[in-house]
Design a protein around this motif. Structure first.
Motif, PDB file in Angstrom:
ATOM      1  N   HIS A  21      16.591   1.312  -7.074  1.00 17.36           N
ATOM      2  CA  HIS A  21      16.356   0.959  -8.477  1.00 17.36           C
ATOM      3  C   HIS A  21      14.859   0.810  -8.739  1.00 17.36           C
ATOM      4  N   PRO A  22      14.369   1.418  -9.849  1.00 14.83           N
ATOM      5  CA  PRO A  22      12.916   1.425 -10.086  1.00 14.83           C
ATOM      6  C   PRO A  22      12.304   0.055 -10.360  1.00 14.83           C
ATOM      7  N   HIS A  23      13.130  -0.933 -10.734  1.00 13.56           N
ATOM      8  CA  HIS A  23      12.537  -2.256 -11.009  1.00 13.56           C
ATOM      9  C   HIS A  23      11.892  -2.859  -9.768  1.00 13.56           C
ATOM     10  N   THR A  24      12.298  -2.396  -8.579  1.00 11.84           N
ATOM     11  CA  THR A  24      11.813  -2.984  -7.330  1.00 11.84           C
ATOM     12  C   THR A  24      10.292  -2.954  -7.237  1.00 11.84           C
ATOM     13  N   LEU A  25       9.680  -1.867  -7.691  1.00  8.33           N
ATOM     14  CA  LEU A  25       8.224  -1.717  -7.581  1.00  8.33           C
ATOM     15  C   LEU A  25       7.509  -1.875  -8.921  1.00  8.33           C
ATOM     16  N   CYS A  46       1.534   3.943   0.510  1.00 11.97           N
ATOM     17  CA  CYS A  46       2.862   3.780   1.109  1.00 11.97           C
ATOM     18  C   CYS A  46       3.228   2.297   1.088  1.00 11.97           C
ATOM     19  N   VAL A  47       4.265   1.958   0.349  1.00 17.20           N
ATOM     20  CA  VAL A  47       4.749   0.581   0.288  1.00 17.20           C
ATOM     21  C   VAL A  47       5.819   0.394   1.358  1.00 17.20           C
ATOM     22  N   THR A  48       5.634  -0.590   2.209  1.00 16.81           N
ATOM     23  CA  THR A  48       6.627  -0.879   3.242  1.00 16.81           C
ATOM     24  C   THR A  48       7.455  -2.120   2.935  1.00 16.81           C
ATOM     25  N   SER A  49       6.904  -3.040   2.116  1.00 19.03           N
ATOM     26  CA  SER A  49       7.638  -4.263   1.796  1.00 19.03           C
ATOM     27  C   SER A  49       7.279  -4.740   0.397  1.00 19.03           C
ATOM     28  N   PRO A  50       8.099  -4.424  -0.607  1.00 20.81           N
ATOM     29  CA  PRO A  50       7.811  -4.930  -1.954  1.00 20.81           C
ATOM     30  C   PRO A  50       7.855  -6.451  -2.019  1.00 20.81           C
ATOM     31  N   GLY A  51       8.716  -7.065  -1.212  1.00 19.73           N
ATOM     32  CA  GLY A  51       8.805  -8.523  -1.218  1.00 19.73           C
ATOM     33  C   GLY A  51       7.515  -9.190  -0.780  1.00 19.73           C
TER      34      GLY A  51
END
Length: 786
Positions: A735-739, A688-693
């Motif tokens: 948008h899929p680029h985020t991850l 589970c990703v909560t913050s890609p940044g």
């Protein structure tokens, strides 16, 4: 006194008056600051730039304001292109070291536009983004009122009124829609400390504006409830208007198109005598011609540009008329480049005086090009006025009140089905019980969406902020669920539907810890599809030191029936790409609580940061969160959530065949797909990703590259351990680029699923299938990878 730099230049007040000397020195210093920057040059060959003409038009206004009218509790937002004037004034007041004067636009030097956080001298408001710096004092006044009401601060100074919040605005800036959005908000009409001074030089970057429409502008301000003061003519023209033929002279100038007037500024006396007494209808005929012929050349040339914005007496009278019971706008007519050889030229916006012109200007104002930064002697009248002004405007830096301790975990374990949007309101209410002192610092803001974003319970609990208590006429209506109790102690602000206003107020509320020593914890909630409208002013607020939380909800295509008009595709990467901001997209209610508390803890402090939370209206089974019962394991999960990701499911045995990294409400699809793949004999990890940044920052920090202070490299091994490296599927409602960068953590093959086209209305299953976000799409992508 006149100067060959501008033959028709007239000093702002009688020669010998200290303020006149100061004004001329400010003109010189501001011009010389830009000249030095351009003589320094740039090794790359890039133009250094600067705005001598735009600065010159503001010199008299700013000199009068600082050296006669400002008080220590006042704040001023200076139009971007007049930053050299601000630095010149600060230098004369002893607030800026001489070594900085040649450093405009140099690395580590004076910024191109006033910056509250980056300039070495006092700057009240950062400006530079059109319309945002102009409106910032409105929200600064609102924030000051809020702090005063909530924490019993006395906002009044020696004059018994709150410090004024001034905006020095270029007339072209009034074209920006954000200006009128702010002016029209109902709360603004109650802010009598707001004063705008418009530099009405009637020029934009490229041209003379054909029709500035001043009467229309006056009418718009008046319709919004503002006091309107117009400073059009100086004392010389007013004297000429009183002579025979003066009425005709006034009518001629009033009726003249802007380009024609500007052309007069470039004429010698003989040309003015020909052009001014136009023989056309309404020109005044012989009376005007006779008046003009009776003036000597110097007086005629000075009269043509004797506008109120360059006349100290006219400005003093306007400042004395300010009515503190309502906002005020002063429309001050000026000449762009006043006092310079470029005065009034239609292409003077970025022009720079040449060496001969600089020498002529220096001679005219008593400056020395070989000693350009010379201050006034301390025992001179001008020197004494500078010292007196410095003492009057001196401010002690406030000692910030520390934010009361915030819990990291309230301790509840959510059950049943819930949305992350509803979890926000729940967490705020829990905070009022678990940490009332910290909760008292929270203020929420909405653009008319309080009930539809699940803040109703919070609003009922804390009330709505207002400058005065207002009767709630529905308080006794048993069918009314949301109670709108307005009072000065309320903790919720409701603005109109204008996202720029919302985040403008958010930024200024987020700066109260540094302005007045009283931190508040501001949370702005708006529909996620409209976050991108708010990004520029919110980013500028962060650049200026404002720390806040922006909540976007509902988000993505998960709001299915709303359709493509309300989908938000790019917002998941906002925190990834936004300086000074950490973003979270929680999947479960407990994730909302933990990330909200962590975000609140980063506000109101010198090393603080803002946060963006992207929430959803999709109900999710909270048991899927599998929150550990053991306290130590629960705390480890909490730390992982706050750091950016956590392993939600580990496949038994050795390394997995596949990892699915999903975000937000699509954890449900990820887990369903993992179950189906397990039935086919594939071992699957679900993260589970909560913050890609924060994960991207961790990647940068691990590689030794610059990253945010919040980067936690340990989270990479915790969520994506190298020993469990496997082909990767990323999944999110955006948008899929985020991850996509996650594949690089362990250099694995990957497929990235998300939303990259406009959607349409429908039930959730149909919408997810349309965008390839459902469990079928995940299983199909897994088949391709495996």
């Amino acid at each position: 006194m006149s100067t060959a730099a501008d033959p028709s230049y007239a000093p702002p007040s009688p020669a010998g008056e200290p303020l006149t000397e100061i004004g001329e020195r400010v003109l010189w210093l501001s011009t010389a600051i830009i000249d030095a920057a351009n003589r320094r040059g740039d090794p790359s060959g890039l133009k250094v730039g600067g705005h001598q003409a735009s600065s010159a038009s503001m010199v008299t206004i700013m000199t009068a304001l600082w050296f006669e009218h400002l008080r220590a509790e006042d704040r001023v937002s200076v139009k971007p292109h007049a930053s050299p004037v601000l630095h010149a004034i600060n230098y004369l007041l002893g607030e800026l070291d001489e070594s900085y004067l040649p450093t405009l636009r140099a690395f580590g030097g004076l910024q191109s536009y006033p910056s509250r956080t980056k300039d070495p001298d006092p700057v009240d408001y950062s400006t530079g983004s059109v319309g945002i710096g102009a409106t910032a004092p409105i929200w600064g006044a609102l924030a000051r009122r809020y702090v005063s009401a909530r924490f019993d601060q006395d906002p009044a100074g020696d004059a018994g009124r709150p410090g004024r919040q001034y905006s020095l605005v270029g007339d072209a800036e009034l074209d920006e829609g954000a200006v009128w959005e702010a002016i029209l908000d109902p709360m603004v009409g109650e802010l009598g400390e707001v004063v705008w001074i418009v530099d009405l030089n009637r020029q934009s970057l490229d041209r003379v504006v054909p029709n500035i429409g001043t009467p229309r502008i006056e009418g718009m301000f008046r319709a919004a409830g503002w006091q309107v003061l117009t400073v059009k003519y100086g004392r010389l023209l007013q004297e000429l208007f009183a002579r025979p033929g003066g009425d005709a002279l006034r009518a001629r100038i009033d009726g003249m198109p802007n380009p024609e007037y500007q052309r007069l500024l470039r004429c010698d006396a003989a040309e003015v005598r020909t052009r001014l007494p136009d023989v056309g209808p309404g020109s005044g005929g012989a009376g005007l011609a006779e008046l003009v012929e009776g003036l000597d050349d110097a007086t005629l040339l000075a009269a043509v540009r004797n506008l109120g914005g360059h006349d100290l007496t006219a400005l003093r009278e306007a400042f004395d008329e300010i009515d503190d019971s309502r906002p005020t706008v002063i429309l001050a007519y000026t000449v762009k480049g006043h006092g310079l050889a470029t005065a009034g030229h239609p292409q003077n916006h970025g022009s720079i005086l040449n060496a001969d012109q600089m020498a002529t200007l220096a001679d005219a104002v008593g400056a020395d090009p070989d000693d350009p930064w010379r201050r006034f002697p301390a025992d001179s009248a001008a020197g004494r006025l500078c010292a007196e002004t410095a003492r009057r405007l001196h401010r002690e830096e406030p000692a910030p009140t520390p934010v009361p301790a915030l819990p990291t975990d309230i301790g509840r374990t959510p059950s049943g089905r819930a949305t992350t949007q509803a979890a926000l309101g729940r967490a705020l209410l829990d905070l009022t019980r678990e940490a009332p002192d910290a909760a008292a610092r929270v203020v929420t803001l909405c653009p008319d969406v309080s009930s539809s974003t699940n803040l109703g319970g919070w609003v009922n609990k804390v009330g709505v902020w207002s400058t005065a208590e207002r009767k709630d006429w529905f308080d006794d209506d048993p069918e009314t669920i949301l109670h709108w109790r307005e009072r000065p102690t309320g903790q919720h602000l409701e603005l109109g539907i204008a996202e720029g206003n919302l985040v403008g107020a958010l930024g200024e509320l987020g700066a109260t810890w540094s302005r007045w020593g009283e931190p508040v914890l501001p949370i702005g909630v708006l529909y996620d599809p409209f976050v991108e409208r708010a990004l520029e002013p919110w980013s500028f607020g962060m650049y200026a030191g404002g720390q806040s939380i922006l909540v976007g909800t509902p988000s993505g295509v998960s709001l299915a029936p709303e359709g493509g008009a309300h989908q938000s595709v790019t917002t998941p990467s906002v925190g990834l790409e936004r300086p000074g901001c950490v973003s979270y997209e929680p999947a479960f209610a407990i994730d909302v609580e933990w990330t909200l508390l962590a975000s609140l803890a980063r506000l109101g402090r010198p090393d603080g940061t803002s946060a963006y939370l992207r929430l959803s209206t999709r109900p999710v089974d909270q048991s899927l969160a599998a929150i550990p019962a053991d306290p130590a394991a629960r705390e480890r999960r909490r730390r992982q959530v706050v750091a950016g990701a956590y392993p939600l499911r580990r496949a038994a045995g050795g390394s997995p065949d596949l990892t699915i990294a999903a975000m937000g409400p699509l954890l449900t699809e990820a887990l369903t797909a993992a179950d189906r793949l397990a039935e086919q004999g594939h071992a699957v990890d679900v993260v589970c990703v909560t913050s890609p940044g924060l994960l991207f920052d961790a990647v940068q920090a691990r590689a030794g590259r610059p990253a945010r202070a919040q980067a936690e490299p340990w989270i990479l091994e915790s969520a994506f351990p190298a020993r469990r490296a496997a082909p990767l599927i990323t999944l999110l409602d955006g948008h899929p680029h985020t991850l996509a960068f996650l594949a690089g953590i362990n250099q694995v093959p990957a497929t990235h699923l998300g939303v990259s086209r406009f959607g349409q209305s429908g039930d959730l299953a149909s919408v997810y299938a349309h965008h390839g976000l459902d469990a079928d799409a995940v299983v199909g992508a897994a088949a391709d990878l495996l």
